[in-house]
Scaffold this active site. Structure first.
Site, PDB file in Angstrom:
ATOM      1  N   CYS A  78       0.311  -0.932  -0.098  1.00 15.64           N
ATOM      2  CA  CYS A  78       0.531   0.075   0.027  1.00 15.64           C
ATOM      3  C   CYS A  78       1.319   1.489   0.158  1.00 15.64           C
ATOM      4  CB  CYS A  78      -0.950  -0.075   0.987  1.00 15.64           C
ATOM      5  SG  CYS A  78      -2.220   0.620   1.069  1.00 15.64           S
ATOM      6  N   HIS A  80      -3.213  -5.024  -0.246  1.00 10.83           N
ATOM      7  CA  HIS A  80      -3.085  -5.783   0.870  1.00 10.83           C
ATOM      8  C   HIS A  80      -3.217  -7.253   0.675  1.00 10.83           C
ATOM      9  CE1 HIS A  80      -3.290  -2.180   3.190  1.00 10.83           C
ATOM     10  NE2 HIS A  80      -3.887  -1.283   2.552  1.00 10.83           N
ATOM     11  N   GLU A 124      -2.418  -9.106   2.949  1.00 18.33           N
ATOM     12  CA  GLU A 124      -2.175  -9.640   4.127  1.00 18.33           C
ATOM     13  C   GLU A 124      -3.973  -9.125   4.367  1.00 18.33           C
ATOM     14  OE1 GLU A 124      -2.115  -5.132   5.254  1.00 18.33           O
ATOM     15  OE2 GLU A 124      -1.148  -6.743   3.736  1.00 18.33           O
ATOM     16  N   ASP A 137     -22.701  -9.284  16.205  1.00 19.89           N
ATOM     17  CA  ASP A 137     -22.644  -8.046  17.191  1.00 19.89           C
ATOM     18  C   ASP A 137     -22.585  -8.733  18.763  1.00 19.89           C
ATOM     19  OD1 ASP A 137     -24.400  -6.102  15.750  1.00 19.89           O
ATOM     20  OD2 ASP A 137     -25.782  -7.462  15.605  1.00 19.89           O
ATOM     21  N   ASP A 182     -27.517   4.965  12.366  1.00 20.57           N
ATOM     22  CA  ASP A 182     -28.597   4.939  13.014  1.00 20.57           C
ATOM     23  C   ASP A 182     -29.665   5.201  13.245  1.00 20.57           C
ATOM     24  OD1 ASP A 182     -26.075   2.079  13.679  1.00 20.57           O
ATOM     25  OD2 ASP A 182     -26.053   3.133  16.095  1.00 20.57           O
TER      26      ASP A 182
END
Length: 575
Positions: A89, A207, A209, A256, A425
């Site tokens: 990167c 990337h 990884e 969550d 939200d």
């Protein structure tokens, strides 16, 4: 007759300048069977067997650290001697002569900041008027050279082809840098350099990884080529400039996470933002299945399962963190550390990303410090919720002035805009006509099957904070536009009305926000079957879609979602 002594594997010297998630790079290298030593002073560069520079964050912060610590001249000498090197990167972008991301003072505009000057040319920004910026997600890479580093990728039976990108700036293809180009990639009409190699110097814009099996295959090929001395044995390939790659749509899985009564972190799923684990009056466990809050297992084990099943990204959302600070939230940090050992796709973490004072010690922590803890533990992106809404309110009330001190601004300045996700939200506030809505809010016309309880054909989307518990007088569209101006790189767009209902995403909300911002949007809340993903990708401008419960309960498999997408002509990453 004596056998030849076994040649020791080269030790990887890691140039970690302290920004972003380098833990995942360490884990990916270790998974390939190689050991690592950290570069802590310039003298170590000359004696390194192979250097990996995982540049994460902003161009200015990377170059500033290289110069301040005296690494830049030592690294130039190392590269000039054609020693084995892998830049990732920013580790690729800093090889170029300059970047228009920032000037010498660390601000946009003016003369571009000078880079290492190894590769001719300037790094420039994607045109935001033609595409979403940053470029986030899985895309292909067309080879311009045959390289031993790609020995496991450029084969007919390679299962995974796409790799993961997250960047706002790119290196254009030019005649001057053509001898360096290892692969090129297309992002919505813009061709750019996605990896380079000349001799033993290799670098990628993507990337490895975070690119799943394809990324690990590239890393293994690179390191084995260093080990067997073949890395520099490249040859040019015929190049078809009419061929193009395509960014695929991402399937994101959310977990969550909350603490149970024993202090362990568990994955739960309720409906419409209910996070209670037990009935408040009886203190009995609620029923399992849809219609209550369910404990669904331990976070790391579930996340590893989703990685194996093909999730493109995984988000850990600490749903009760608004009640406490993250600095002391050691279980969540440990979850990230353990997850990054076995999961090689992007990890987002949300919850508690804000400045706060510890009530016991009185010590104050900045949002930047909190985010830094998460990044060092293994997060690639952090998700900001309530704090982003407050920042948006202040931004609007000030007439659109940036202070430089909000959590969004401070984190994106150090780690880059691509590291900052804002989670919004909202809930619907229905209206019979646009005239019934305050003109400062964006009014949305609803389809017939989405009308309100009294037949209302319009609504505005009211933003909430504190896990949906407190409504604010600002609409989701205004929040999205404001946080984009402040430096957010992506929007995770939820909808309280649709959460847990399994009736599909809120297309009206998605289109309203996608039409107002240029940064990518992730659709969230409401998925219950395969077709909901294909529908939201066909009917809105979102770049990714997220689900939780339907995957947790094994009602729908990730592979079946992606198969349905492909059958509908929507590109997906198939493993």
């Amino acid at each position: 007759m004596t056998s030849e002594p076994t040649k020791a594997k080269p030790v990887v010297s890691l140039l970690d300048y302290g920004a972003g998630n380098v833990r995942s790079v360490r884990n990916a290298i270790a998974s390939c069977g190689y050991s690592i030593v950290d570069i802590t002073e310039p003298s170590q560069i000359a004696s390194a067997e192979v250097i990996v520079f995982p540049g994460v964050g902003s161009f200015h912060s990377a170059m500033e650290v290289l110069r301040t610590k005296g690494y830049d001249d030592a690294l130039r000498a190392y590269l000039a001697a054609d020693r084995p090197y892998l830049g990732i990167c920013l580790g690729m972008q800093t090889l170029f002569e300059s970047s228009e991301e920032t000037n010498e003072a660390g601000h946009a505009g003016g003369a571009p900041l000078r880079g290492m000057g190894v590769i001719p040319g300037k790094v420039v920004k994607f045109d935001e008027s033609k595409r979403s910026v940053p470029h986030i997600g899985w895309n292909g890479a067309i080879p311009h050279q045959k390289s031993p580093a790609r020995r496991y990728l450029d084969v007919d039976d390679a299962k995974e082809k796409e790799v993961y990108f997250v960047h706002s700036y790119y290196a254009p293809l030019t005649s001057a840098n053509a001898p360096w180009v290892l692969t090129r990639t297309t992002y919505e009409g813009q061709e750019y350099v996605s990896s380079v190699q000349r001799g033993n110097v290799v670098a990628t814009q993507f990337h490895p990884e975070k690119s799943g099996g394809a990324g690990l295959a590239f890393l293994r090929g690179f390191l084995e080529s260093v080990e067997d001395g073949t890395l520099s044995q490249t040859s040019p390939l015929p190049v078809d400039m009419t061929a193009h790659t395509q960014l695929v749509k991402r399937v994101v899985v959310a977990l969550d996470v909350r603490s149970n009564d024993h202090g362990d972190l568990v994955v739960t799923k309720g409906d419409q933002y209910d996070v209670r684990e037990k009935d408040e009056s009886t203190h009995e466990d609620v029923p399992k299945g849809r219609g209550g809050v369910r404990n669904l297992g331990k976070p790391v084990a579930l996340a590893a399962r989703y990685y194996d099943e093909g999730a493109d990204e995984i988000a850990f959302l600490n749903i009760t963190s608004f009640r406490q600070g993250v600095i002391e939230d050691m279980p969540m940090l440990q979850v990230l550390e353990e997850a990054s050992k076995k999961i090689f796709v992007p990890l987002t973490v949300g919850g508690g990303i804000r400045s706060y004072k510890d009530p016991e010690s009185g010590k104050e922590y900045s949002a930047l410090e909190v985010a830094g803890r998460y990044f060092r533990a293994g997060a690639d992106k952090i998700s900001i919720g309530s704090d982003a809404v407050y920042a948006a309110e202040n931004f609007v009330n000030s007439g659109g002035k940036r202070t430089g001190g909000t959590s969004i601004e401070t984190i994106s300045q150090v780690y880059g805009v691509q590291a900052v996700v804002v989670s919004i939200d909202p809930k619907r506030v229905y209206a019979s006509s646009p005239g019934d809505v305050d003109e400062k809010h964006t009014t949305v016309k609803l389809d017939d099957d989405q009308k309100g309880p009294n037949g209302e054909g319009y609504c505005w989307y009211q933003s909430t904070v504190k896990g949906g518990r407190e409504a604010r007088d600002i609409c989701a569209v205004t929040v999205a536009k404001s946080v984009e101006s402040l430096g957010a790189g992506e929007i995770m767009l939820n909808c309280i009305d649709m959460d847990g209902q399994c009736k599909g995403f809120d297309h009206a909300l998605m289109n309203a926000v996608c039409g107002a911002v240029t940064i990518p949007v992730i659709a969230s809340s409401g998925a219950g079957k395969e077709g909901h993903f294909s529908d939201v990708f066909k009917r809105t401008g979102v770049r990714a879609a997220l689900a939780a419960g339907m995957f947790h309960r094994k009602e729908v498999e990730i592979a079946s979602v992606k198969t349905h997408m492909e059958e509908c002509g929507i590109r997906a990453r198939i493993i």
